[in-house]
Design a protein around this motif. Sequence first.
Motif, mmCIF file in Angstrom:
data_model
loop_
_atom_site.group_PDB
_atom_site.id
_atom_site.type_symbol
_atom_site.label_atom_id
_atom_site.label_comp_id
_atom_site.label_asym_id
_atom_site.label_seq_id
_atom_site.Cartn_x
_atom_site.Cartn_y
_atom_site.Cartn_z
ATOM 1 N N PHE A 83 0.702 -1.243 0.144
ATOM 2 C CA PHE A 83 0.110 0.145 0.127
ATOM 3 C C PHE A 83 0.833 1.219 -0.118
ATOM 4 C CE2 PHE A 83 -2.721 -3.319 2.030
ATOM 5 C CZ PHE A 83 -3.833 -3.136 1.016
ATOM 6 N N MET A 84 2.179 1.113 -0.017
ATOM 7 C CA MET A 84 2.955 2.297 0.071
ATOM 8 C C MET A 84 2.740 3.134 -0.995
ATOM 9 S SD MET A 84 4.561 2.621 2.852
ATOM 10 C CE MET A 84 6.051 3.665 2.623
ATOM 11 N N ASP A 85 2.769 4.435 -0.939
ATOM 12 C CA ASP A 85 2.571 5.556 -2.115
ATOM 13 C C ASP A 85 1.367 5.237 -2.852
ATOM 14 O OD1 ASP A 85 5.300 6.325 -1.566
ATOM 15 O OD2 ASP A 85 6.030 4.716 -2.719
ATOM 16 N N LYS A 86 0.291 4.700 -2.131
ATOM 17 C CA LYS A 86 -1.016 4.471 -2.713
ATOM 18 C C LYS A 86 -1.968 5.468 -1.962
ATOM 19 C CE LYS A 86 -0.106 0.996 -5.580
ATOM 20 N NZ LYS A 86 0.720 1.322 -6.740
ATOM 21 N N ARG A 87 -2.993 6.015 -2.783
ATOM 22 C CA ARG A 87 -4.067 6.595 -2.144
ATOM 23 C C ARG A 87 -4.776 5.802 -1.260
ATOM 24 N NH1 ARG A 87 -4.186 12.072 -1.474
ATOM 25 N NH2 ARG A 87 -6.388 12.174 -2.149
ATOM 26 N N LEU A 88 -5.084 6.174 0.026
ATOM 27 C CA LEU A 88 -6.119 5.547 0.904
ATOM 28 C C LEU A 88 -7.157 6.275 1.629
ATOM 29 C CD1 LEU A 88 -3.080 3.504 3.125
ATOM 30 C CD2 LEU A 88 -4.610 2.564 1.004
ATOM 31 N N LYS A 89 -8.046 5.595 1.847
ATOM 32 C CA LYS A 89 -9.129 6.099 2.731
ATOM 33 C C LYS A 89 -9.175 5.308 4.076
ATOM 34 C CE LYS A 89 -14.117 7.201 2.503
ATOM 35 N NZ LYS A 89 -15.385 7.010 1.682
ATOM 36 N N LEU A 90 -9.084 6.281 5.222
ATOM 37 C CA LEU A 90 -8.904 5.594 6.497
ATOM 38 C C LEU A 90 -10.198 5.989 7.207
ATOM 39 C CD1 LEU A 90 -5.127 6.312 7.692
ATOM 40 C CD2 LEU A 90 -6.012 4.531 6.399
ATOM 41 N N SER A 91 -10.764 5.054 7.742
ATOM 42 C CA SER A 91 -11.999 5.203 8.722
ATOM 43 C C SER A 91 -11.377 5.544 10.000
ATOM 44 C CB SER A 91 -13.157 4.067 8.717
ATOM 45 O OG SER A 91 -13.448 4.301 7.365
ATOM 46 N N LEU A 92 -11.780 6.425 10.905
ATOM 47 C CA LEU A 92 -11.041 6.371 12.127
ATOM 48 C C LEU A 92 -12.177 6.464 13.248
ATOM 49 C CD1 LEU A 92 -8.578 9.359 11.237
ATOM 50 C CD2 LEU A 92 -8.192 7.048 11.320
ATOM 51 N N ASN A 93 -11.886 6.350 14.504
ATOM 52 C CA ASN A 93 -12.959 6.347 15.351
ATOM 53 C C ASN A 93 -13.684 7.950 15.608
ATOM 54 O OD1 ASN A 93 -10.989 7.793 16.830
ATOM 55 N ND2 ASN A 93 -10.648 6.223 18.162
ATOM 56 N N GLY A 94 -14.731 7.798 15.901
ATOM 57 C CA GLY A 94 -15.333 9.209 15.988
ATOM 58 C C GLY A 94 -15.957 9.537 14.518
ATOM 59 N N ASN A 95 -16.463 8.549 13.869
ATOM 60 C CA ASN A 95 -16.927 8.701 12.576
ATOM 61 C C ASN A 95 -16.308 9.775 11.697
ATOM 62 O OD1 ASN A 95 -18.860 7.929 10.798
ATOM 63 N ND2 ASN A 95 -20.221 9.490 11.414
ATOM 64 N N ARG A 96 -14.722 9.599 11.520
ATOM 65 C CA ARG A 96 -13.966 10.458 10.868
ATOM 66 C C ARG A 96 -13.462 9.872 9.869
ATOM 67 N NH1 ARG A 96 -10.201 12.637 15.350
ATOM 68 N NH2 ARG A 96 -10.394 10.341 15.935
ATOM 69 N N LYS A 97 -13.125 10.257 8.509
ATOM 70 C CA LYS A 97 -12.492 9.674 7.452
ATOM 71 C C LYS A 97 -11.514 10.505 6.753
ATOM 72 C CE LYS A 97 -16.556 6.793 6.120
ATOM 73 N NZ LYS A 97 -16.524 6.165 7.071
ATOM 74 N N VAL A 98 -10.369 10.046 6.373
ATOM 75 C CA VAL A 98 -9.327 10.766 5.947
ATOM 76 C C VAL A 98 -8.728 9.972 4.700
ATOM 77 C CG1 VAL A 98 -6.763 11.695 6.464
ATOM 78 C CG2 VAL A 98 -8.716 11.553 8.179
ATOM 79 N N VAL A 99 -8.391 10.953 3.573
ATOM 80 C CA VAL A 99 -7.810 10.275 2.363
ATOM 81 C C VAL A 99 -6.364 11.136 2.352
ATOM 82 C CG1 VAL A 99 -7.900 10.406 -0.049
ATOM 83 C CG2 VAL A 99 -9.831 10.176 1.361
ATOM 84 N N GLY A 100 -5.684 10.123 1.952
ATOM 85 C CA GLY A 100 -4.043 10.566 1.765
ATOM 86 C C GLY A 100 -3.247 9.658 1.191
ATOM 87 N N THR A 101 -2.053 9.762 0.772
ATOM 88 C CA THR A 101 -0.979 8.877 0.413
ATOM 89 C C THR A 101 -0.264 8.342 1.457
ATOM 90 O OG1 THR A 101 -0.942 10.276 -1.785
ATOM 91 C CG2 THR A 101 0.792 8.649 -1.447
ATOM 92 N N LEU A 102 -0.065 7.049 1.449
ATOM 93 C CA LEU A 102 0.644 6.397 2.485
ATOM 94 C C LEU A 102 2.026 6.546 2.367
ATOM 95 C CD1 LEU A 102 0.573 4.605 5.124
ATOM 96 C CD2 LEU A 102 0.596 2.558 3.462
ATOM 97 N N ARG A 103 2.723 7.123 3.145
ATOM 98 C CA ARG A 103 4.393 7.151 3.097
ATOM 99 C C ARG A 103 5.117 6.550 4.173
ATOM 100 N NH1 ARG A 103 4.402 8.629 -1.836
ATOM 101 N NH2 ARG A 103 3.677 10.679 -2.302
ATOM 102 N N GLY A 104 4.437 5.854 4.992
ATOM 103 C CA GLY A 104 5.000 5.004 6.287
ATOM 104 C C GLY A 104 4.239 4.755 7.302
ATOM 105 N N TYR A 105 4.450 3.644 8.007
ATOM 106 C CA TYR A 105 4.048 2.940 8.988
ATOM 107 C C TYR A 105 4.924 2.254 9.957
ATOM 108 C CZ TYR A 105 4.688 -1.350 6.448
ATOM 109 O OH TYR A 105 5.363 -2.501 5.670
ATOM 110 N N ASP A 106 4.412 1.741 11.199
ATOM 111 C CA ASP A 106 5.120 0.870 12.004
ATOM 112 C C ASP A 106 4.413 -0.429 12.605
ATOM 113 O OD1 ASP A 106 3.425 1.950 13.888
ATOM 114 O OD2 ASP A 106 4.897 3.183 14.882
ATOM 115 N N ALA A 107 4.943 -0.855 13.474
ATOM 116 C CA ALA A 107 4.682 -2.324 14.019
ATOM 117 C C ALA A 107 3.163 -1.923 14.783
ATOM 118 C CB ALA A 107 5.508 -2.716 15.086
ATOM 119 N N PHE A 108 3.017 -0.812 15.215
ATOM 120 C CA PHE A 108 1.723 -0.388 15.948
ATOM 121 C C PHE A 108 0.507 0.129 15.078
ATOM 122 C CE2 PHE A 108 5.251 0.352 18.808
ATOM 123 C CZ PHE A 108 4.888 -0.684 19.960
#
Length: 86
Positions: free
Chosen positions: A15-40
């Motif tokens: 999924f790196m360098d791809k556009r993602l839509k993330l659903s977050l708690n609190g009924n929030r949604k964010v769209v962006g390009t994945l640039r990094g992540y960790d074990a958590f």
Amino acid sequence: MSSSKHQKGPDLKRFMDKRLKLSLNGNRKVVGTLRGYDAFLNVVLEEAMPAEAAGSSEGEGGGGLGTVVIRGNSIIQFESIERVAK
């Protein structure tokens, strides 16, 4: 008890360098390009914006968030906007 002592982190390499839509708690949604992540499952999104603003034209609203770090425990769902190779 598991047989291995070390727990493996999430495998988000495809999924790196791809556009993602993330659903977050609190009924929030964010769209962006994945640039990094960790074990958590903390993620770095570039060119992030609220999903509602992503649907409107670029010139309206100016609701862009820029580069953001989102804590893994607030992420409910990942959705890829671009095609991802298997």
